[in-house]
Design a protein around this motif. Structure first.
Motif, PDB file in Angstrom:
ATOM      1  N   GLY A 126      13.422  10.256  -1.522  1.00  0.00           N
ATOM      2  CA  GLY A 126      12.992   9.903  -2.869  1.00  0.00           C
ATOM      3  C   GLY A 126      12.076   8.702  -2.994  1.00  0.00           C
ATOM      4  N   PHE A 127      11.598   8.167  -1.892  1.00  0.00           N
ATOM      5  CA  PHE A 127      10.647   7.052  -1.956  1.00  0.00           C
ATOM      6  C   PHE A 127       9.241   7.604  -2.184  1.00  0.00           C
ATOM      7  N   ALA A 128       8.460   6.867  -2.940  1.00  0.00           N
ATOM      8  CA  ALA A 128       7.071   7.248  -3.212  1.00  0.00           C
ATOM      9  C   ALA A 128       6.169   6.045  -2.973  1.00  0.00           C
ATOM     10  N   VAL A 129       4.975   6.313  -2.495  1.00  0.00           N
ATOM     11  CA  VAL A 129       4.005   5.242  -2.254  1.00  0.00           C
ATOM     12  C   VAL A 129       3.554   4.678  -3.594  1.00  0.00           C
ATOM     13  N   THR A 130       3.641   3.357  -3.719  1.00  0.00           N
ATOM     14  CA  THR A 130       3.200   2.696  -4.942  1.00  0.00           C
ATOM     15  C   THR A 130       2.012   1.771  -4.691  1.00  0.00           C
ATOM     16  N   GLN A 131       1.848   1.326  -3.446  1.00  0.00           N
ATOM     17  CA  GLN A 131       0.724   0.451  -3.100  1.00  0.00           C
ATOM     18  C   GLN A 131       0.255   0.812  -1.701  1.00  0.00           C
ATOM     19  N   ARG A 132      -1.052   0.971  -1.559  1.00  0.00           N
ATOM     20  CA  ARG A 132      -1.636   1.220  -0.251  1.00  0.00           C
ATOM     21  C   ARG A 132      -2.191  -0.087   0.285  1.00  0.00           C
ATOM     22  N   GLY A 133      -1.930  -0.343   1.551  1.00  0.00           N
ATOM     23  CA  GLY A 133      -2.454  -1.534   2.202  1.00  0.00           C
ATOM     24  C   GLY A 133      -3.277  -1.120   3.409  1.00  0.00           C
ATOM     25  N   ILE A 134      -3.660  -2.076   4.205  1.00  0.00           N
ATOM     26  CA  ILE A 134      -4.422  -1.784   5.415  1.00  0.00           C
ATOM     27  C   ILE A 134      -3.449  -1.325   6.494  1.00  0.00           C
ATOM     28  N   GLY A 135      -3.412  -0.017   6.728  1.00  0.00           N
ATOM     29  CA  GLY A 135      -2.549   0.561   7.749  1.00  0.00           C
ATOM     30  C   GLY A 135      -1.099   0.712   7.371  1.00  0.00           C
ATOM     31  N   ARG A 136      -0.719   0.230   6.209  1.00  0.00           N
ATOM     32  CA  ARG A 136       0.678   0.331   5.786  1.00  0.00           C
ATOM     33  C   ARG A 136       0.752   0.562   4.288  1.00  0.00           C
ATOM     34  N   ASP A 137       1.864   1.148   3.880  1.00  0.00           N
ATOM     35  CA  ASP A 137       2.081   1.437   2.468  1.00  0.00           C
ATOM     36  C   ASP A 137       3.379   0.799   2.000  1.00  0.00           C
ATOM     37  N   THR A 138       3.427   0.473   0.727  1.00  0.00           N
ATOM     38  CA  THR A 138       4.662   0.047   0.085  1.00  0.00           C
ATOM     39  C   THR A 138       5.211   1.257  -0.650  1.00  0.00           C
ATOM     40  N   MET A 139       6.490   1.525  -0.438  1.00  0.00           N
ATOM     41  CA  MET A 139       7.157   2.659  -1.067  1.00  0.00           C
ATOM     42  C   MET A 139       8.322   2.136  -1.906  1.00  0.00           C
ATOM     43  N   VAL A 140       8.591   2.835  -3.004  1.00  0.00           N
ATOM     44  CA  VAL A 140       9.658   2.449  -3.910  1.00  0.00           C
ATOM     45  C   VAL A 140      10.490   3.667  -4.257  1.00  0.00           C
ATOM     46  N   LYS A 141      11.790   3.426  -4.403  1.00  0.00           N
ATOM     47  CA  LYS A 141      12.700   4.472  -4.861  1.00  0.00           C
ATOM     48  C   LYS A 141      13.382   3.977  -6.135  1.00  0.00           C
ATOM     49  N   ARG A 142      13.403   4.834  -7.141  1.00  0.00           N
ATOM     50  CA  ARG A 142      14.151   4.527  -8.355  1.00  0.00           C
ATOM     51  C   ARG A 142      15.617   4.863  -8.071  1.00  0.00           C
ATOM     52  N   LEU A 143      16.491   3.956  -8.444  1.00  0.00           N
ATOM     53  CA  LEU A 143      17.914   4.137  -8.173  1.00  0.00           C
ATOM     54  C   LEU A 143      18.697   4.583  -9.382  1.00  0.00           C
TER      55      LEU A 143
END
Length: 144
Positions: A126-143
């Motif tokens: 259930g995590f989704a990408v919320t921010q794209r970075g250089i070579g990495r992404d930030t993912m968030v899950k709503r709880l």
């Protein structure tokens, strides 16, 4: 397990002291257990640690790799290579998300390098990408 999380790529090795003493990685364990920290350790039949998952709050002035906002804990997960792809990470991830929900958090975040195979696990949980970075992404899950 922070070393396992930082050296997930096959063939990657970094001395333990190098990972733990680096500011970008050390912030995830320094001063454990601060208010807002929580985590779980998975052990094998001989009670040896095989994986761990934990979350920690970071300040806007000292954000972690997966920082999204004040009040959103960032999770870290590390599993020994021999135990990867055996469900250990999924069990730890689910337990940690349940704990975060019980602790009253509405979301939880993480940072993952794009070529990390764990991205498939995170998406399936259930995590989704919320921010794209250089070579990495930030993912968030709503709880909630």
């Amino acid at each position: 397990m922070l070393v396992e999380a930082a050296t997930w790529r096959a063939g990657t090795t970094r001395p333990r002291h190098e990972v733990l003493s680096s500011p970008e990685h050390g912030r995830y364990v320094a001063g454990w257990m601060r208010p807002g920290d929580a985590g779980f350790v998975a052990v094998d039949a001989q009670a040896q640690p095989v994986g761990a998952a934990w979350y920690r709050m970071h300040a806007r002035s000292d954000p972690g790799f997966g920082y999204v906002a004040t009040g959103v804990p960032e999770l870290i997960i590390g599993v020994r290579p021999i135990w990867r792809a055996h469900g250990v990470g999924r069990l730890l991830l689910r337990a940690l998300c349940d704990r975060a929900r019980a602790d009253g958090f509405a979301r939880i975040s993480l940072s993952v390098e794009r070529d990390n195979y764990a991205t498939v696990l995170y998406r399936s949980e259930g995590f989704a990408v919320t921010q794209r970075g250089i070579g990495r992404d930030t993912m968030v899950k709503r709880l909630r």
